[in-house]
Design an enzyme around this catalytic site. Structure first.
Site, PDB file in Angstrom:
ATOM      1  N   ALA A  72      -1.996  26.693 -24.676  1.00 52.65           N
ATOM      2  CA  ALA A  72      -2.970  26.646 -23.747  1.00 52.65           C
ATOM      3  C   ALA A  72      -3.208  27.619 -22.341  1.00 52.65           C
ATOM      4  O   ALA A  72      -2.748  28.505 -21.786  1.00 52.65           O
ATOM      5  CB  ALA A  72      -2.872  25.479 -22.617  1.00 52.65           C
ATOM      6  N   GLY A 117      -1.090  30.785 -18.908  1.00 52.99           N
ATOM      7  CA  GLY A 117      -1.093  30.277 -19.998  1.00 52.99           C
ATOM      8  C   GLY A 117       0.863  29.421 -20.368  1.00 52.99           C
ATOM      9  O   GLY A 117       1.365  29.390 -19.131  1.00 52.99           O
ATOM     10  N   LYS A 118       0.339  28.951 -20.962  1.00 54.30           N
ATOM     11  CA  LYS A 118       1.255  28.037 -21.680  1.00 54.30           C
ATOM     12  C   LYS A 118       1.337  26.933 -22.468  1.00 54.30           C
ATOM     13  O   LYS A 118      -0.046  26.695 -23.010  1.00 54.30           O
ATOM     14  CB  LYS A 118       1.133  26.632 -20.448  1.00 54.30           C
ATOM     15  CG  LYS A 118       3.105  26.379 -20.660  1.00 54.30           C
ATOM     16  CD  LYS A 118       3.862  27.143 -19.438  1.00 54.30           C
ATOM     17  CE  LYS A 118       5.184  26.084 -19.444  1.00 54.30           C
ATOM     18  NZ  LYS A 118       6.195  26.768 -18.851  1.00 54.30           N
ATOM     19  N   GLY A 119       2.332  27.405 -23.587  1.00 56.69           N
ATOM     20  CA  GLY A 119       2.039  26.457 -25.085  1.00 56.69           C
ATOM     21  C   GLY A 119       3.638  26.131 -25.487  1.00 56.69           C
ATOM     22  O   GLY A 119       4.394  26.313 -24.478  1.00 56.69           O
TER      23      GLY A 119
END
Ligand code: NAD
Length: 428
Positions: A72, A117-119
């Site tokens: 994301a 961001g993050k994932g």
């Protein structure tokens, strides 16, 4: 994209509402204090992009498994996206979006030139051999390669991933790009472009912020008692540094429970999670206590530095500390937050207190781009400078708006992000 989904938050983030709901609620609270264009707020309620990829893996037994991965990317108005990659069975799209929004605020409150961001991959890393984890990481890097890069999106370790995972990820990306690109991820081992001091940075920042808060409240650190829940990469350096500064650390704990000494523990002698996992209770101390008891000790400063949602509507009335500094991500539920506000107990939020991690990640990225490593002393000095700058900005908002520390931190972040949006404008 669903804005509300059943909670699947992992055990270190809020479960009473999803990470996305929490992130949107905080955005709205901060916006209410500020004169921000509602169009900008509407844009910030949504991520710029969410990438969903299938990651095939050849298992050691020759069979094939396919895992789902996400990245994301919330907002890049101030610079490339930045945030962790987690390998955990509870990873969901909505959670990645919510956590990417948190990263936008964390980077902005520290004034770093990054967005959030993050994932991660929906997988339990305990089910994978080391070789399988390496193959999965390399394939994930390849699937994400079009969307990431040192000037686009820079992942970092998170739950279930570590420095070795980042080294594999960087190697896979570099092999495909045809050049060694250490700046594509942070949190690497120093020998392949990682930074000195990255591992203890979140705990160091918690200690710096706790020290400043103690001073702000007019207390003498030599007369201050501290309890720390969690003795891992955040809690242990925080406890030891506060100990070195003269504070009396009376209690620390791990997942099994805590130890208590009213005269103060020698925190350098208590084994950290990394030195010997879950060994706190083996340490010889006058009293053992449960994690619940630790949170309710009559101390000056409480540092929850283990998991999320430990301070709740059930125990917030029984907390006797006069100051709470959040080491973990999301340790205070919103109901507890309201109770602490009513009881006038200051809660210094995670996005400021534990932001030393992402700040030293920024230093790592600078070192990678410049092909020049910094000494540990320089990392510590620059982290101190950045933390004091952020602390001052937040403190000024607390005083100006008579706001809570959490609202003030979100105000600083939102002001910076929304001003950047207003200046850059909305391209049709
Ligand atoms: P860690 O695994 O190094 O240590 C966690 C510690 O908490 C261990 O001592 C463990 O025994 C204890 N613990 C686990 N479950 C517990 C429970 N239910 N009750 C009490 N203690 C428990 O983890 P960490 O990296 O120190 O992370 C702690 C928190 O800080 C997490 O919320 C994490 O998201 C957050 N955080 C970590 C970093 C980082 O870079 N490591 C940065 C910012 C925030």
């Amino acid at each position: 994209m669903a804005s509300t989904v059943p909670s699947t938050a992992t055990d270190d983030e809020p479960t009473e509402e999803t990470a996305l709901q929490t992130a949107r609620r905080q955005l709205e609270r901060a916006a209410a204090h500020l004169d921000v264009d509602p169009g900008v707020i509407e844009r910030l309620r949504h991520p710029n992009q969410v990438h969903r990829v299938s990651v095939p893996l050849e298992r050691d037994d020759g069979s094939t498994a396919v895992y789902t991965g996400y990245r994301a990317q919330h907002d890049s108005v101030r610079g490339p996206y930045k945030g962790g990659l987690r390998f955990h069975p509870g990873v969901t799209e909505a959670e990645c979006i919510g956590l990417s929004m948190w990263m936008t605020w964390k980077c902005a409150v520290m004034d770093l030139p990054f967005g959030g961001g993050k994932g991660g991959i929906v997988v339990d890393p305990k089910d994978l051999s080391t070789d399988e984890k390496e193959r999965l990481t390399r394939r994930f890097a390849e699937e994400l390669r079009p969307f990431i890069g040192p000037t686009k999106d820079i992942p970092a370790p998170d739950m279930g991933t570590d420095a070795q995972t980042m080294a594999w990820f960087m190697d896979a990306y570099s092999m495909q790009e045809g050049e060694t690109t250490p700046g594509v991820v942070t949190g690497k081992p120093p020998v392949v472009g990682g930074s000195e001091g990255r591992d203890t940075a979140p705990g160091r920042s918690v200690a710096i912020i706790a020290r400043e808060a103690i001073d702000y409240l007019g207390w003498d650190i030599e007369d201050t008692t501290v309890a720390v829940q969690g003795f891992g990469s955040v809690g242990a350096p925080a406890a030891r540094l506060l100990n070195d500064e003269g504070a009396t650390v009376v209690a620390v704990s791990d997942v099994n429970g805590g130890i208590y000494d009213p005269d103060g523990l020698d925190t350098h002698d208590v084994p950290t999670h990394e030195e010997e996992p879950e060994a706190v209770m083996k340490y010889d101390a006058p009293r053992k206590l449960s994690n619940e008891e630790l949170l309710e000790l009559d101390v000056d400063v409480l540092i929850p530095a283990a998991v999320g949602n430990v301070l709740t509507a059930e125990n917030a009335r029984d907390v006797q500390a006069d100051l709470i500094v959040e080491g973990a991500n999301g340790p205070t539920t919103s109901a507890a937050d309201e109770l602490f506000e009513a009881r006038e107990i200051p809660v210094v939020p995670d996005i400021l207190a534990n932001a030393g991690g992402v700040t030293v990640s920024y230093f790592e990225w600078l070192q990678d781009l410049n092909h020049r490593s910094w000494s540990l002393e320089r990392v510590h000095d620059e982290l101190e400078t950045e933390m004091l700058r952020a602390w001052t900005a937040v403190r000024e908002r607390v005083e100006e708006h008579d706001a809570t520390w959490r609202d003030a931190a979100y105000m600083v972040a939102l002001e910076r992000v929304s001003e950047a949006h207003e200046h850059r404008g909305l391209w049709p």
